[in-house]
Design a protein around this motif. Structure first.
Motif, short mmCIF file in Angstrom:
data_model
loop_
_atom_site.label_atom_id
_atom_site.label_comp_id
_atom_site.label_asym_id
_atom_site.label_seq_id
_atom_site.Cartn_x
_atom_site.Cartn_y
_atom_site.Cartn_z
N GLU A 178 0.89 -1.12 0.01
CA GLU A 178 0.01 -0.22 0.03
C GLU A 178 0.87 1.24 -0.12
OE1 GLU A 178 -4.03 -0.84 2.22
OE2 GLU A 178 -2.32 -1.19 3.37
N VAL A 179 1.94 1.25 0.86
CA VAL A 179 2.77 2.24 0.82
C VAL A 179 3.46 2.46 -0.62
CG1 VAL A 179 5.08 3.05 1.99
CG2 VAL A 179 3.23 1.89 3.31
N ASP A 180 4.11 1.53 -1.14
CA ASP A 180 4.37 1.72 -2.41
C ASP A 180 3.76 2.39 -3.34
OD1 ASP A 180 6.87 0.63 -1.29
OD2 ASP A 180 6.45 -1.45 -2.12
N TYR A 181 2.44 1.71 -3.26
CA TYR A 181 1.51 2.33 -4.45
C TYR A 181 1.13 3.79 -4.16
CZ TYR A 181 -2.70 2.81 -6.92
OH TYR A 181 -3.95 3.45 -7.64
N SER A 182 1.03 4.09 -2.75
CA SER A 182 0.58 5.17 -2.33
C SER A 182 1.63 6.24 -3.02
CB SER A 182 0.16 5.46 -0.94
OG SER A 182 -0.94 4.64 -0.71
N ARG A 183 2.70 5.89 -2.61
CA ARG A 183 3.98 6.84 -3.05
C ARG A 183 3.95 7.24 -4.46
NH1 ARG A 183 8.38 4.07 0.36
NH2 ARG A 183 8.16 5.25 2.33
N ARG A 184 3.80 6.26 -5.33
CA ARG A 184 3.48 6.31 -6.76
C ARG A 184 2.32 7.35 -7.16
NH1 ARG A 184 4.91 0.86 -7.02
NH2 ARG A 184 2.52 0.49 -7.52
N VAL A 185 1.45 7.08 -6.20
CA VAL A 185 0.08 7.98 -6.44
C VAL A 185 0.49 9.57 -6.29
CG1 VAL A 185 -2.25 8.58 -5.81
CG2 VAL A 185 -1.56 6.12 -6.25
N LEU A 206 -1.09 20.30 -14.72
CA LEU A 206 -1.98 19.43 -15.39
C LEU A 206 -3.41 19.51 -14.60
CD1 LEU A 206 0.14 16.46 -16.64
CD2 LEU A 206 -0.73 18.38 -17.68
N GLY A 207 -4.55 19.38 -15.15
CA GLY A 207 -5.81 19.32 -14.49
C GLY A 207 -6.24 17.75 -14.33
N VAL A 208 -5.36 16.82 -14.87
CA VAL A 208 -5.81 15.20 -14.78
C VAL A 208 -4.33 14.73 -14.34
CG1 VAL A 208 -6.61 13.25 -15.72
CG2 VAL A 208 -7.39 15.42 -16.34
N VAL A 209 -4.56 13.91 -13.35
CA VAL A 209 -3.33 13.10 -13.03
C VAL A 209 -3.55 11.63 -13.28
CG1 VAL A 209 -2.04 12.44 -10.91
CG2 VAL A 209 -3.35 14.59 -10.94
N SER A 210 -2.35 11.05 -13.99
CA SER A 210 -2.34 9.55 -14.40
C SER A 210 -1.26 8.89 -13.79
CB SER A 210 -2.49 9.58 -16.01
OG SER A 210 -1.20 10.12 -16.44
N LEU A 211 -1.74 7.49 -13.64
CA LEU A 211 -0.44 6.83 -13.23
C LEU A 211 -0.81 5.43 -14.04
CD1 LEU A 211 1.56 6.17 -11.13
CD2 LEU A 211 0.09 5.02 -9.72
N ASN A 212 0.45 5.14 -14.85
CA ASN A 212 0.39 3.72 -15.56
C ASN A 212 -0.73 3.98 -16.46
OD1 ASN A 212 2.28 2.98 -13.82
ND2 ASN A 212 1.01 1.63 -12.73
N GLY A 213 -0.84 5.14 -17.16
CA GLY A 213 -1.67 5.42 -18.09
C GLY A 213 -3.18 5.47 -17.68
N ALA A 227 -4.34 8.14 -0.57
CA ALA A 227 -2.85 7.83 -0.69
C ALA A 227 -2.07 8.60 0.36
CB ALA A 227 -2.40 8.00 -2.06
N ARG A 228 -2.70 9.88 0.58
CA ARG A 228 -1.71 11.03 1.44
C ARG A 228 -2.09 10.26 2.96
NH1 ARG A 228 -2.81 15.70 -2.34
NH2 ARG A 228 -0.68 15.96 -2.89
N VAL A 229 -3.35 9.89 3.27
CA VAL A 229 -3.56 9.28 4.50
C VAL A 229 -3.05 8.15 4.88
CG1 VAL A 229 -5.54 8.19 6.02
CG2 VAL A 229 -5.98 10.17 4.46
N VAL A 230 -2.64 7.12 3.92
CA VAL A 230 -1.73 5.96 4.02
C VAL A 230 -0.57 6.46 4.27
CG1 VAL A 230 -0.91 4.04 2.67
CG2 VAL A 230 -3.40 4.60 2.55
N LEU A 231 0.27 7.37 3.41
CA LEU A 231 1.49 7.74 3.61
C LEU A 231 1.73 8.36 5.10
CD1 LEU A 231 2.76 9.03 0.35
CD2 LEU A 231 3.01 6.69 1.39
N ARG A 232 0.71 9.23 5.58
CA ARG A 232 0.68 9.69 6.94
C ARG A 232 0.81 8.69 7.92
NH1 ARG A 232 1.89 12.06 10.15
NH2 ARG A 232 0.16 13.27 11.19
N ARG A 233 -0.15 7.58 7.71
CA ARG A 233 -0.10 6.48 8.97
C ARG A 233 1.14 5.73 8.69
NH1 ARG A 233 -6.29 4.35 7.26
NH2 ARG A 233 -7.17 5.80 8.64
#
Lengths: 97, 290, 346
Positions: B239-246, B258-265, B276-282
């Motif tokens: 979850e941390v790894d994914y949230s970091r990427r997000v 950019l108005g739109v954010v994308s990850l892996n297309g 994702a921010r909540v996950v990283l804070r935790r």
């Protein structure tokens, strides 16, 4: 404020203290017993005196049985005992900090 | 963004607990002037908490006080003391309607003006402890800008519902209702106390449930439960790894305007970024789940 | 942060179930249930009684903690609750009897030792300045002299015998201190007893009359005296009272001699007089010895005068004989205030 009746506050448990305040004419006497008398006796009495002075208490007998309480607990217990021993508690919160 | 996973309740009349609670480092220290304090000691507890709040020991921890209801002879006196002492959050017990919160808010504002505290700086939390509170949860949750969260309190609630605490099914509707109201109002939601301090397995099971439901945290009555709870709320390494990427993608998007954010297309929505921010804070607070 | 202990107060007269629970619990702890206790503080864990402490007026009784839970924390909570309960009931000055090996624990509860009979019993009070403040007041009444006497009397009521004792004692001393027992549980009120003694000995020179106190033949120091009709006189119940006299009161006033009347009637007082020699003169205290002087009672028609005899005659409404045993002031008071109601046939 004037102490008009005997009152009690606090407990005998660790980190606390028991304060008994009694009306007395003409003097302010503090009798302190503490488990940490040697290191902190003078400090505890000074905190109690300062509290009483801020509340305008100049005549009373205050007996304190201390169990190693922090300064702020000493203040809280002395103030509670006074509030229970006066007829009208008129203290402003700013005088209690 | 403040984490409020653990809310440690301390009996307001207990000098030893008040003097040492900060060492356990809960997210929120909740000084209790209500149910944990006998009638005889209401005044003494108020005075102790008034002083305890002013100790310079809390650091990042949030201070909160559960006052007595304003309908009792103690409620307003409690409020006068704790607002002046600089409490972060006032918890109102037995909140049945939005008007209960508004009445509290008016008094808080008056006291803030009286003592020179910045108006609006005292936050509020409403505890829902009845069928009425659950039914009015949305109105309560949206009743004041000062509200940082609403909490379900199980003991009174199950009595009002003419039932008792059991496996949790008795709280099913109330948990969902409180949680939805909180999410709708964009404030935090807190779950009930788990009272058997010796039943770690039972505690963890309940924590797992409320975390999956989406609660921000839980009321605690024993410091032992703090680490258990924080660990249970900690994300997995995945979850941390994914949230970091997000979050990285979001920041990059922001930088590029950019108005739109994308990850892996794939497009990432705002709630995903927020989560994702909540996950990283935790993770920052307690590492990854052990 | 809470625990699973529940504490509350009970009235044993109104809550028989609780009372029986306490009785069973005390028995388990090797203690007797004392019937005079008016209120108890109890602690329960789950449903089990784990600690209790009782109050009979200002005397702490029946204090016990489950052996499995002994550790200071519960004891301190128990005594805290009890002290607050006593305060609510109007008693701020508390006394407590305990075994000498518990003195240290009660010291941590704010109780201070008054007297101890090694191996048997100790009496404590809940203030560091109780007996000390009392003795400081007494010190101001010190009189110079080599022989300083003391008489402690209940004077219930004041008789010619009391007068005779004070006369004889005063004649033998440089100064005599007379104390009237202050505990107000006798037939004649304390106020009346003190007034009768005061007028009855006013003309005797070199005498100071003192109000009694809780430290001298009081319910706290000598409870058996006030229940003597029950015939309960333990071996050490006189010792505590006498040791307080020897260790605190006598040094404050410089008392060297204590005078008592011989006691032909009352077994409690008889024992008290016999014990007096042991505890006031014997090698049982670091304080200076106090000599005990027994003075034969003055007699009336070959019968020694005693207050208990006067009370007996009062109950029988025999004022003709009372007249011969008491001074005029006592007679007048008894006739106007303490006369037993007559039956209408008489």
């Amino acid at each position: 404020m004037k102490i008009v009746r005997e009152a009690l506050a606090g407990t005998l448990e660790s980190s606390d203290l028991m304060v008994r305040i009694t009306p007395r004419d003409g003097e302010l006497a503090i009798v302190l017993q503490s488990e940490v008398m040697h290191q902190f006796g003078a400090r505890i009495e000074a905190v109690a005196r300062e509290c009483l002075a801020k509340l305008g208490i100049t005549e009373a007998l205050v007996v304190i049985e201390d169990k190693g309480a922090l300064d702020c607990v000493v203040a809280a217990r002395v103030q509670t005992a006074v509030s229970r021993a006066v007829d009208e508690w008129t203290a402003d919160w700013s005088a209690l900090s | 963004m403040r984490l409020r996973r653990s809310m440690l309740f301390l009996p307001g009349a207990n000098a030893a607990m008040l003097s040492t609670a900060f060492v356990f480092k809960p997210d929120t220290i909740m000084f209790d002037l209500e149910d944990a304090v006998s009638l005889r000691e209401k005044d003494a507890a108020r005075m102790l908490v008034f002083h305890a709040l002013q100790m310079p020991v809390y650091g990042d921890m949030e201070t909160a006080v559960r006052i007595n209801p304003l309908s009792t002879p103690f409620g307003l006196k409690d409020l006068e003391a704790v607002v002046r002492a600089g409490v972060d959050v006032v918890r109102l017990p037995k909140t049945d309607t939005a008007d209960d919160v508004r009445a509290l808010e008016a008094e808080v504002e008056r006291i803030e003006r009286d003592c020179g505290r910045e108006v609006g700086s005292t936050k509020l939390m409403a505890a829902i402890e009845s069928a009425s509170g659950v039914v009015n949860a949305v109105a309560i949750a949206t009743s004041s800008k000062r509200l940082v969260g609403i909490a379900l309190a199980g003991f009174d609630y199950v009595m009002d519902m003419q039932t008792e605490r059991g496996d949790g099914s008795e709280l099913f509707y109330a948990r969902c209702a409180v949680l939805h109201a909180a999410r709708f109002a964009k404030i935090d939601a807190f779950d009930v106390v788990f009272s058997d301090v010796n039943d770690d397995a039972g505690f963890l099971k309940e924590v797992d449930l409320i975390r999956r439901l989406g609660f921000n945290g839980k009321s605690l009555i024993n410091p032992r439960q703090i680490d258990l709870l924080h660990n249970a709320f900690a994300p997995t390494q995945e979850e941390v790894d994914y949230s970091r990427r997000v979050v990285a993608a979001a920041e990059q998007g922001e930088k590029q305007g950019l108005g739109v954010v994308s990850l892996n297309g794939k497009m990432i929505d705002a709630p995903v970024i927020e989560h994702a921010r909540v996950v990283l804070r935790r993770a920052e607070a307690s590492g990854v789940r052990q | 942060m809470t625990d699973d202990l529940l504490s509350y107060t009970i009235d044993p007269a109104l809550q028989p179930d609780e009372r029986e629970d306490i009785r069973t619990f005390l028995a388990k702890c090797g203690l007797d249930y004392e019937i005079g206790v008016e209120a108890f503080v109890v602690f329960r864990r789950k449903r089990h009684l784990v600690a209790c402490a009782g109050l009979e007026k200002n005397i702490v009784k029946c204090t016990a903690i489950d052996p499995e839970m002994r550790g200071e924390a519960l004891g301190l909570r128990l005594l805290t609750e009890l002290i607050h309960l006593a305060q609510d009931r109007g008693h701020s000055h508390l006394f407590l009897y305990t075994k000498p090996d518990c003195v240290e624990f009660f010291r941590s509860c704010g109780f201070y030792l008054l007297a101890e009979v090694p191996g048997l019993v100790a009496l404590m009070e809940n203030t560091p300045i109780g007996v000390k403040a009392y003795c400081d007041r007494l010190k101001r009444l010190r009189r110079p002299g080599a022989v300083i006497g003391a008489v402690v009397m209940n004077a219930n009521p004041f008789t010619r015998g009391h007068r005779y004792l004070v006369e004889r004692a005063a004649a033998a001393c440089d100064w005599l201190h007379v104390f009237v027992v202050a505990e107000d549980v006798s037939l004649i009120s304390y106020r009346d007893r003190y007034a009768l003694v005061s007028s009855g000995i006013a003309d005797i020179p070199r005498v100071t009359l003192h109000h009694g106190s809780e430290y001298m033949v009081s319910r706290a120091t000598f409870s058996a005296y006030f229940f003597k009709e029950k015939g309960i006189v333990g071996d050490c119940c006189t010792a505590i009272d006498l040791l307080i006299f020897r260790d605190h009161i006598a040094p404050a006033l410089g008392i060297t001699h204590r005078f008592v009347g011989t006691e032909p009637f009352c077994p409690t007082t008889f024992k008290y007089n016999a014990d007096m020699r042991h505890w006031l003169r014997g090698d049982v205290s670091p304080s200076p010895a106090v000599e005990v002087v027994e003075i034969d009672r003055t007699e009336c028609e070959d019968v020694p005068i005693s207050a208990s005899e006067v009370r007996r005659l009062l109950a029988a409404d025999d004022f003709a004989r009372i007249r011969r045993l008491v001074p005029a002031t006592t007679l007048e008071l008894l006739e106007t205030k303490y006369r037993a109601p007559r039956s209408s046939a008489a």
